[in-house]
Design a protein around this motif. Structure first.
Motif, PDB file in Angstrom:
ATOM      1  N   VAL A   9      78.432 -11.094  -0.127  1.00  0.00           N
ATOM      2  CA  VAL A   9      78.937 -12.502  -0.320  1.00  0.00           C
ATOM      3  C   VAL A   9      78.938 -13.367   1.075  1.00  0.00           C
ATOM      4  CG1 VAL A   9      81.371 -13.656  -0.897  1.00  0.00           C
ATOM      5  CG2 VAL A   9      80.879 -11.649  -1.890  1.00  0.00           C
ATOM      6  N   LEU A  10      78.225 -14.600   0.668  1.00  0.00           N
ATOM      7  CA  LEU A  10      77.961 -15.189   2.038  1.00  0.00           C
ATOM      8  C   LEU A  10      79.110 -16.207   2.099  1.00  0.00           C
ATOM      9  CD1 LEU A  10      75.951 -16.394   4.020  1.00  0.00           C
ATOM     10  CD2 LEU A  10      75.074 -17.982   2.494  1.00  0.00           C
ATOM     11  N   VAL A  11      79.665 -16.279   3.394  1.00  0.00           N
ATOM     12  CA  VAL A  11      80.706 -17.321   3.550  1.00  0.00           C
ATOM     13  C   VAL A  11      80.276 -18.267   4.568  1.00  0.00           C
ATOM     14  CG1 VAL A  11      83.205 -17.581   4.275  1.00  0.00           C
ATOM     15  CG2 VAL A  11      82.499 -15.280   3.168  1.00  0.00           C
ATOM     16  N   VAL A  12      80.301 -19.475   4.259  1.00  0.00           N
ATOM     17  CA  VAL A  12      79.468 -20.733   5.081  1.00  0.00           C
ATOM     18  C   VAL A  12      80.411 -22.041   4.954  1.00  0.00           C
ATOM     19  CG1 VAL A  12      77.261 -19.912   4.806  1.00  0.00           C
ATOM     20  CG2 VAL A  12      78.115 -21.617   3.175  1.00  0.00           C
ATOM     21  N   GLY A  13      80.210 -22.869   5.802  1.00  0.00           N
ATOM     22  CA  GLY A  13      80.905 -24.214   6.008  1.00  0.00           C
ATOM     23  C   GLY A  13      80.711 -25.260   6.900  1.00  0.00           C
ATOM     24  N   ASP A  14      81.041 -26.252   6.600  1.00  0.00           N
ATOM     25  CA  ASP A  14      80.956 -27.401   7.820  1.00  0.00           C
ATOM     26  C   ASP A  14      79.345 -27.523   8.185  1.00  0.00           C
ATOM     27  OD1 ASP A  14      83.586 -28.012   7.928  1.00  0.00           O
ATOM     28  OD2 ASP A  14      83.811 -26.685   9.338  1.00  0.00           O
ATOM     29  N   HIS A  15      78.615 -27.872   7.122  1.00  0.00           N
ATOM     30  CA  HIS A  15      77.148 -28.078   7.439  1.00  0.00           C
ATOM     31  C   HIS A  15      76.831 -29.257   8.248  1.00  0.00           C
ATOM     32  CE1 HIS A  15      77.042 -25.226   4.266  1.00  0.00           C
ATOM     33  NE2 HIS A  15      75.786 -25.115   4.219  1.00  0.00           N
ATOM     34  N   PHE A  16      77.650 -30.366   7.553  1.00  0.00           N
ATOM     35  CA  PHE A  16      77.610 -31.954   8.337  1.00  0.00           C
ATOM     36  C   PHE A  16      76.155 -32.180   8.265  1.00  0.00           C
ATOM     37  CE2 PHE A  16      82.105 -31.019   9.570  1.00  0.00           C
ATOM     38  CZ  PHE A  16      82.499 -32.269   9.093  1.00  0.00           C
ATOM     39  N   ILE A  17      75.490 -31.967   7.077  1.00  0.00           N
ATOM     40  CA  ILE A  17      73.906 -32.402   7.145  1.00  0.00           C
ATOM     41  C   ILE A  17      73.887 -33.692   6.533  1.00  0.00           C
ATOM     42  CG2 ILE A  17      71.542 -31.953   6.679  1.00  0.00           C
ATOM     43  CD1 ILE A  17      72.386 -28.817   7.096  1.00  0.00           C
ATOM     44  N   PRO A  18      73.482 -34.758   6.994  1.00  0.00           N
ATOM     45  CA  PRO A  18      72.765 -35.005   8.272  1.00  0.00           C
ATOM     46  C   PRO A  18      73.478 -35.863   9.536  1.00  0.00           C
ATOM     47  CG  PRO A  18      72.115 -36.782   6.984  1.00  0.00           C
ATOM     48  CD  PRO A  18      73.026 -36.008   6.173  1.00  0.00           C
ATOM     49  N   THR A  19      74.862 -35.898   9.052  1.00  0.00           N
ATOM     50  CA  THR A  19      75.753 -36.845   9.942  1.00  0.00           C
ATOM     51  C   THR A  19      75.963 -36.211  11.272  1.00  0.00           C
ATOM     52  OG1 THR A  19      77.626 -35.634   8.939  1.00  0.00           O
ATOM     53  CG2 THR A  19      76.938 -37.683   7.984  1.00  0.00           C
ATOM     54  N   ARG A  20      76.045 -34.820  11.220  1.00  0.00           N
ATOM     55  CA  ARG A  20      76.384 -34.335  12.671  1.00  0.00           C
ATOM     56  C   ARG A  20      75.281 -33.256  13.190  1.00  0.00           C
ATOM     57  NH1 ARG A  20      83.103 -33.370  12.551  1.00  0.00           N
ATOM     58  NH2 ARG A  20      83.302 -35.335  11.739  1.00  0.00           N
ATOM     59  N   SER A  21      74.489 -32.768  12.085  1.00  0.00           N
ATOM     60  CA  SER A  21      73.208 -31.751  12.568  1.00  0.00           C
ATOM     61  C   SER A  21      72.285 -32.166  11.514  1.00  0.00           C
ATOM     62  CB  SER A  21      73.928 -30.663  12.303  1.00  0.00           C
ATOM     63  OG  SER A  21      73.000 -29.401  12.800  1.00  0.00           O
ATOM     64  N   HIS A  22      71.010 -31.677  12.056  1.00  0.00           N
ATOM     65  CA  HIS A  22      69.836 -32.113  11.277  1.00  0.00           C
ATOM     66  C   HIS A  22      69.832 -30.926  10.012  1.00  0.00           C
ATOM     67  CE1 HIS A  22      68.652 -35.364  13.782  1.00  0.00           C
ATOM     68  NE2 HIS A  22      68.804 -34.598  14.749  1.00  0.00           N
ATOM     69  N   SER A  23      69.789 -29.497  10.340  1.00  0.00           N
ATOM     70  CA  SER A  23      69.426 -28.655   9.675  1.00  0.00           C
ATOM     71  C   SER A  23      70.191 -27.311   9.959  1.00  0.00           C
ATOM     72  CB  SER A  23      67.960 -28.374   9.689  1.00  0.00           C
ATOM     73  OG  SER A  23      67.575 -27.861  10.941  1.00  0.00           O
ATOM     74  N   ILE A  24      70.276 -26.269   9.230  1.00  0.00           N
ATOM     75  CA  ILE A  24      70.623 -24.914   9.507  1.00  0.00           C
ATOM     76  C   ILE A  24      69.704 -24.354  10.476  1.00  0.00           C
ATOM     77  CG2 ILE A  24      71.041 -22.701   8.517  1.00  0.00           C
ATOM     78  CD1 ILE A  24      71.954 -23.960   5.996  1.00  0.00           C
ATOM     79  N   PRO A  25      70.049 -23.632  11.588  1.00  0.00           N
ATOM     80  CA  PRO A  25      68.909 -22.980  12.577  1.00  0.00           C
ATOM     81  C   PRO A  25      67.956 -22.095  11.708  1.00  0.00           C
ATOM     82  CG  PRO A  25      71.235 -23.009  13.287  1.00  0.00           C
ATOM     83  CD  PRO A  25      71.418 -23.384  11.788  1.00  0.00           C
ATOM     84  N   PRO A  26      66.778 -22.253  12.142  1.00  0.00           N
ATOM     85  CA  PRO A  26      65.750 -21.379  11.416  1.00  0.00           C
ATOM     86  C   PRO A  26      66.057 -19.833  11.768  1.00  0.00           C
ATOM     87  CG  PRO A  26      64.876 -22.254  13.497  1.00  0.00           C
ATOM     88  CD  PRO A  26      66.122 -23.056  13.309  1.00  0.00           C
ATOM     89  N   GLN A  27      66.734 -19.643  12.660  1.00  0.00           N
ATOM     90  CA  GLN A  27      67.242 -18.030  12.852  1.00  0.00           C
ATOM     91  C   GLN A  27      68.396 -17.553  11.686  1.00  0.00           C
ATOM     92  OE1 GLN A  27      67.488 -20.266  15.298  1.00  0.00           O
ATOM     93  NE2 GLN A  27      67.023 -19.527  17.346  1.00  0.00           N
ATOM     94  N   PHE A  28      68.722 -18.625  11.263  1.00  0.00           N
ATOM     95  CA  PHE A  28      69.689 -18.294   9.969  1.00  0.00           C
ATOM     96  C   PHE A  28      68.816 -18.532   8.722  1.00  0.00           C
ATOM     97  CE2 PHE A  28      73.886 -19.353  12.002  1.00  0.00           C
ATOM     98  CZ  PHE A  28      73.669 -18.383  12.686  1.00  0.00           C
ATOM     99  N   THR A  29      67.991 -19.497   8.598  1.00  0.00           N
ATOM    100  CA  THR A  29      67.369 -19.498   7.150  1.00  0.00           C
ATOM    101  C   THR A  29      66.344 -18.469   7.044  1.00  0.00           C
ATOM    102  OG1 THR A  29      65.712 -21.133   8.306  1.00  0.00           O
ATOM    103  CG2 THR A  29      67.547 -22.226   7.158  1.00  0.00           C
ATOM    104  N   ARG A  30      65.867 -17.952   8.063  1.00  0.00           N
ATOM    105  CA  ARG A  30      64.851 -16.741   7.973  1.00  0.00           C
ATOM    106  C   ARG A  30      65.815 -15.543   7.275  1.00  0.00           C
ATOM    107  NH1 ARG A  30      62.469 -18.546  12.695  1.00  0.00           N
ATOM    108  NH2 ARG A  30      63.705 -17.065  13.980  1.00  0.00           N
ATOM    109  N   MET A  31      66.934 -15.281   7.470  1.00  0.00           N
ATOM    110  CA  MET A  31      67.888 -14.281   7.079  1.00  0.00           C
ATOM    111  C   MET A  31      68.339 -14.524   5.596  1.00  0.00           C
ATOM    112  SD  MET A  31      70.093 -13.867  10.526  1.00  0.00           S
ATOM    113  CE  MET A  31      70.932 -12.508   9.962  1.00  0.00           C
ATOM    114  N   LEU A  32      68.726 -15.797   5.335  1.00  0.00           N
ATOM    115  CA  LEU A  32      69.180 -16.297   3.907  1.00  0.00           C
ATOM    116  C   LEU A  32      68.353 -16.295   3.028  1.00  0.00           C
ATOM    117  CD1 LEU A  32      72.301 -18.247   5.519  1.00  0.00           C
ATOM    118  CD2 LEU A  32      72.266 -15.927   5.092  1.00  0.00           C
TER     119      LEU A  32
END
Length: 223
Positions: A9-32
């Motif tokens: 079970v993946l638990v995530v939140g508060d992406h705020f894309i693009p208002t406060r951040s451009h994207s999810i870090p690549p270190q995370f996207t490579r894992m997910l």
């Protein structure tokens, strides 16, 4: 993977894309990777309008493309609207299709193994992130575990007979209470009456730090 570790079970939140951040870090996207999770829990604040829909689609891909096992609630900045937020022209037919912004509930309760899990955005609990106030919410929802957004300090807390999971912000988006938060997410391995919780946090040196917590079902919780 699921057979060895239980339900993932993946638990995530508060992406705020693009208002406060451009994207999810690549270190995370490579894992997910797509199709590797059985459930995704999201505490809201995906983005807004078109971006909210786009991020929601990415969450669905993680569980194989369907929405049944993507459990989202509304953050304080989500747009709860059933109105079209963008239009895409179909060149072959000459018609225009609307892209709809997803509409999420304020709270949600799901069953994971033997655990009842409540999900909230966190903004509706005052004082924000205060454990006594969150304990009242957990008891009202009659759940063993309360997953809460808004609070930027990620991790798992045991308090007043229950467990509280704070995924933080997967993009490291700032907040008034935590302007220098680091990107984080949580992975749960649910094994019937036991959960192994892995907290992933991106450190300042761009390396991913992982901490592990285990807890078991308390049969008196929620009574």
């Amino acid at each position: 993977m699921a057979s060895n570790f239980g339900e993932l079970v993946l638990v995530v939140g508060d992406h705020f894309i693009p208002t406060r951040s451009h994207s999810i870090p690549p270190q995370f996207t490579r894992m997910l990777l797509p199709g590797k999770m059985q459930h995704v829990i999201c505490t809201g604040n995906l983005g807004g309008y078109y971006y909210e829909s786009e991020e929601y689609q990415r969450l669905k891909e993680l569980v194989g493309g369907g929405s049944a096992n993507v459990h989202c609630v509304a953050g304080e900045y989500d747009f709860l609207s059933s109105f079209p937020v963008a239009s895409v022209a179909n060149a072959s037919s000459g018609t225009t299709a609307a892209i709809m912004s997803p509409s999420f509930p304020e709270t949600k309760v799901i069953q994971l193994g033997q655990f009842r899990v409540g999900i909230i955005g966190g903004h509706q609990v005052v004082p924000h992130g205060e454990l006594h106030a969150l304990s009242m919410t957990r008891r009202k929802l009659n759940v063993d575990i309360l997953v809460c957004g808004w609070k930027r300090q990620e991790g798992v807390v045991e308090f007043d007979g229950g467990y509280y999971i704070f995924p933080g912000s997967i993009t490291g988006a700032y907040s008034a209470s935590e302007p220098n938060s680091r990107p984080s997410f949580i992975l749960l391995a649910v094994q019937n009456d036991k959960i192994v919780c892995y907290v992933y946090k991106l450190k300042e040196n761009a390396e991913v730090d992982v901490s592990k917590t285990e807890f078991s079902k308390k049969h008196y919780i929620g009574i």
